[in-house]
Design a protein around this motif. Structure first.
Motif, PDB file in Angstrom:
ATOM      1  N   LEU A 149      46.109  36.263  15.373  1.00 27.36           N
ATOM      2  CA  LEU A 149      47.360  36.902  15.783  1.00 27.36           C
ATOM      3  C   LEU A 149      47.276  38.418  15.684  1.00 27.36           C
ATOM      4  O   LEU A 149      47.945  39.121  16.449  1.00 27.36           O
ATOM      5  N   LEU A 150      46.499  38.937  14.753  1.00 28.18           N
ATOM      6  CA  LEU A 150      46.327  40.386  14.705  1.00 28.18           C
ATOM      7  C   LEU A 150      45.570  40.878  15.928  1.00 28.18           C
ATOM      8  O   LEU A 150      45.869  41.955  16.475  1.00 28.18           O
ATOM      9  N   ASP A 151      44.604  40.115  16.393  1.00 27.34           N
ATOM     10  CA  ASP A 151      43.894  40.466  17.621  1.00 27.34           C
ATOM     11  C   ASP A 151      44.829  40.389  18.821  1.00 27.34           C
ATOM     12  O   ASP A 151      44.791  41.238  19.718  1.00 27.34           O
ATOM     13  N   VAL A 152      45.699  39.364  18.860  1.00 27.88           N
ATOM     14  CA  VAL A 152      46.681  39.241  19.942  1.00 27.88           C
ATOM     15  C   VAL A 152      47.657  40.407  19.910  1.00 27.88           C
ATOM     16  O   VAL A 152      48.036  40.955  20.954  1.00 27.88           O
ATOM     17  N   ALA A 153      48.080  40.814  18.704  1.00 24.74           N
ATOM     18  CA  ALA A 153      49.041  41.906  18.582  1.00 24.74           C
ATOM     19  C   ALA A 153      48.482  43.208  19.141  1.00 24.74           C
ATOM     20  O   ALA A 153      49.199  43.978  19.799  1.00 24.74           O
ATOM     21  N   ALA A 154      47.205  43.464  18.897  1.00 32.23           N
ATOM     22  CA  ALA A 154      46.602  44.703  19.389  1.00 32.23           C
ATOM     23  C   ALA A 154      46.384  44.667  20.899  1.00 32.23           C
ATOM     24  O   ALA A 154      46.607  45.675  21.589  1.00 32.23           O
ATOM     25  N   LYS A 155      45.977  43.522  21.428  1.00 31.00           N
ATOM     26  CA  LYS A 155      45.701  43.443  22.860  1.00 31.00           C
ATOM     27  C   LYS A 155      46.973  43.364  23.699  1.00 31.00           C
ATOM     28  O   LYS A 155      46.962  43.735  24.868  1.00 31.00           O
ATOM     29  N   ALA A 156      48.060  42.855  23.130  1.00 26.93           N
ATOM     30  CA  ALA A 156      49.310  42.766  23.874  1.00 26.93           C
ATOM     31  C   ALA A 156      50.109  44.060  23.838  1.00 26.93           C
ATOM     32  O   ALA A 156      51.058  44.220  24.610  1.00 26.93           O
ATOM     33  N   ALA A 157      49.779  44.988  22.941  1.00 29.59           N
ATOM     34  CA  ALA A 157      50.523  46.246  22.826  1.00 29.59           C
ATOM     35  C   ALA A 157      50.143  47.195  23.953  1.00 29.59           C
ATOM     36  O   ALA A 157      48.975  47.307  24.333  1.00 29.59           O
ATOM     37  N   SER A 158      51.147  47.883  24.484  1.00 30.06           N
ATOM     38  CA  SER A 158      50.932  48.849  25.560  1.00 30.06           C
ATOM     39  C   SER A 158      52.081  49.859  25.528  1.00 30.06           C
ATOM     40  O   SER A 158      52.960  49.807  24.664  1.00 30.06           O
ATOM     41  N   ASP A 159      52.072  50.790  26.512  1.00 32.61           N
ATOM     42  CA  ASP A 159      53.138  51.791  26.558  1.00 32.61           C
ATOM     43  C   ASP A 159      54.503  51.167  26.813  1.00 32.61           C
ATOM     44  O   ASP A 159      55.507  51.623  26.259  1.00 32.61           O
ATOM     45  N   GLU A 160      54.537  50.124  27.629  1.00 34.79           N
ATOM     46  CA  GLU A 160      55.816  49.506  27.973  1.00 34.79           C
ATOM     47  C   GLU A 160      56.190  48.371  27.040  1.00 34.79           C
ATOM     48  O   GLU A 160      57.357  47.959  27.004  1.00 34.79           O
ATOM     49  N   HIS A 161      55.238  47.856  26.303  1.00 39.28           N
ATOM     50  CA  HIS A 161      55.493  46.696  25.446  1.00 39.28           C
ATOM     51  C   HIS A 161      54.967  46.992  24.047  1.00 39.28           C
ATOM     52  O   HIS A 161      53.752  46.994  23.824  1.00 39.28           O
TER      53      HIS A 161
END
Length: 510
Positions: A149-161
């Protein structure tokens, strides 16, 4: 009675003038005097008879203060019902939040899934995370839930999200160290260590994330609810508050759940009903393979499986995990057989190994790893009775799978039987051969589901021969398929020159 009254046998005497005669009369007759008392007023009762529930027989009208299954007056069963109880209150119609629309006019674009950045997890979720969806991920300690989930949290983060990661089991510095190790550091990933529900809701107002990850739901408690964190009342309150926040904000939520020693999700069963998706993270801690299975999914199928490999640098998805379950050899080895198993919709080629040695004890050993002991015992009985291989009864037998995969479906029966027969006769099976089929107690080979999908996966990996039940359907071009009806037909693939060396029955040993 009022003051100055007393009782004697034969009647009631009034007045104080006859008190002495009454006393003498009582002494002669042996009657004790009754002290004057005052009857309590009926108005002092706390509950009137009309307020107490009563029960009445609908057949004869007999009444009682408690319920009975059978009326003692008319002897009728199930006719005693309550009457005189207070009326049941009903909820009056209120103001609706949004008017009902025909289903064809509802905008479905709001439920469009967004990728998590991990393709294997997107496969199980049905394409990604839907805004407002709540996902519960459960697994044993140390299986890799927090790392994934920490890997998912980093890859899903972006400027809009933005992504908000709330940890209740570790400190923020500990999570940062793991993020550095797996390279999961992003400027749009926010991290906080909280165990108070009100503080978690405060972080939602401050960060306004598109994805919330709570690790774990059993460590957060509400101050308004009595009980320790992880209790049934606390888990129900925390999950309900986060589900309401997710639906109102259109925010995706990933909850980490603990499991009991039996493997079930800890907490009330209501938790699994409230969330939208339930995932189980499985895997042997001594093996590299990790599987994510979908148990409940309101946005996709529940028969998908995601495969991951856990290593020192984190966890990565495996698009082709069949290589973990195979041993590459130049020459075939006795006691090995390949099969194709289905994990959800995904076909995986797995290897079954068997070894037989002379037993030194009266009761031979039966050891299995990755296989069900009951199914291995069934295959031994079928080989001895239907295949006429009696060399297995007095030998120690060891059977296992390669790579930590667990084979529990009946489609692996034929491969288990052939591996045992190959080990007993010390005869290797032909190279590039896979065996698919369920074996019954009568020795027949039954059909299984997904034969065409299994054959296509075997052909893709370079296997040229296959043993399958009758009527396999469309066969991949360039692949030779042998249809077998029973275990006797399947044993004919063993080379005859070597197969005769194994004792088959009592007459052959003589």
């Amino acid at each position: 009675m009022g003051d100055g009254w007393f009782v004697r046998l034969g009647g009631v005497v009034r007045g104080a003038s006859r008190s002495r005669a009454a006393a003498r009369h009582r002494r002669r007759r042996g009657v004790l005097s009754v002290r004057p008392y005052t009857v309590p007023c009926m108005a002092t009762r706390t509950k009137s008879a009309k307020e107490r529930p009563s029960y009445r027989c609908t057949e004869c009208g007999w009444q009682t203060a408690k319920w009975l299954g059978r009326c003692p007056e008319c002897q009728a069963w199930g006719t005693v019902e309550e009457y005189g109880a207070p009326a049941v209150r009903t909820t009056a119609p209120g103001r609706v939040t949004s008017s009902a629309l025909p289903i064809g006019q509802v905008d479905g674009r709001q439920a469009t899934a967004r990728s998590t950045g991990v393709p294997e997890l997107d496969r199980v979720l049905g394409g990604g995370l839907v805004p407002g969806a709540v996902v519960l991920l459960a697994g044993e300690p140390g299986v890799g839930k927090s790392t994934l989930l920490l890997d998912v949290a980093a890859k899903a983060a972006s400027d809009e999200h933005r992504t908000l990661y709330i940890t209740g089991e570790e400190s923020a510095s500990q999570v940062r160290l793991r993020a550095d190790r797996i390279k999961a550091v992003d400027d749009h990933l926010y991290l906080a260590a909280e165990t108070d529900l009100s503080a978690v809701l405060g972080h939602l107002d401050a960060v306004k994330p598109s994805l919330l990850i709570l690790d774990s739901v059993q460590t957060v408690a509400s101050p308004e609810i009595d009980g320790a964190p992880g209790g049934m009342a606390q888990v129900r309150e925390v999950a309900g508050a986060l589900i309401r926040a997710s639906k109102e904000r259109g925010m995706s939520t990933l909850l980490v759940g603990h499991v009991t020693k039996d493997g079930a999700i800890a907490g009330p069963r209501l938790l699994e009903h409230l969330v939208d998706v339930v995932l189980h993270f499985e895997g042997d801690r001594h093996a590299r393979l990790r599987l994510v299975r979908g148990v409940k999914n309101r946005y996709g199928a529940t028969d998908e499986v995601g495969c991951f490999e856990l290593h020192d640098e984190g966890i990565i998805g495996l698009t082709d995990p069949s290589g973990l379950f195979l041993t590459r050899r130049d020459e075939p080895v006795p006691g090995t057989c390949l099969t194709v198993t289905l994990e959800g919709r995904r076909p995986l080629v797995a290897e079954v190994q068997a070894l037989t040695v002379d037993s030194q004890i009266p009761s031979p050993r039966r050891t299995t790893s990755g296989l069900e002991t009951s199914r291995v015992s069934m295959m031994l009985a079928v080989l001895e009775q239907r295949g006429r291989i009696s060399a297995l009864g007095k030998r120690d037998i060891y059977s296992a799978t390669v790579g930590g995969v667990k084979l529990s479906e009946p489609a692996a029966d034929l491969a288990i039987a052939l591996a045992l027969a190959s080990a007993a006769s010390d005869t290797p099976l032909p190279k590039n051969l896979v065996a698919i089929g369920e074996v019954g107690l009568a020795g027949e080979v039954r059909r299984v589901t997904g034969v065409q999908r299994r054959l296509s996966e075997a052909h893709r990996l370079g296997f040229t021969h296959a043993l399958v039940p009758g009527d396999p359907g469309k066969i991949p071009a360039g692949m030779k398929v042998l249809e077998v009806a029973d275990i006797g037909d399947a044993l004919r693939v063993l080379p005859r020159s070597r197969r005769r060396e194994a004792p088959r029955d009592a007459e052959d040993r003589r």
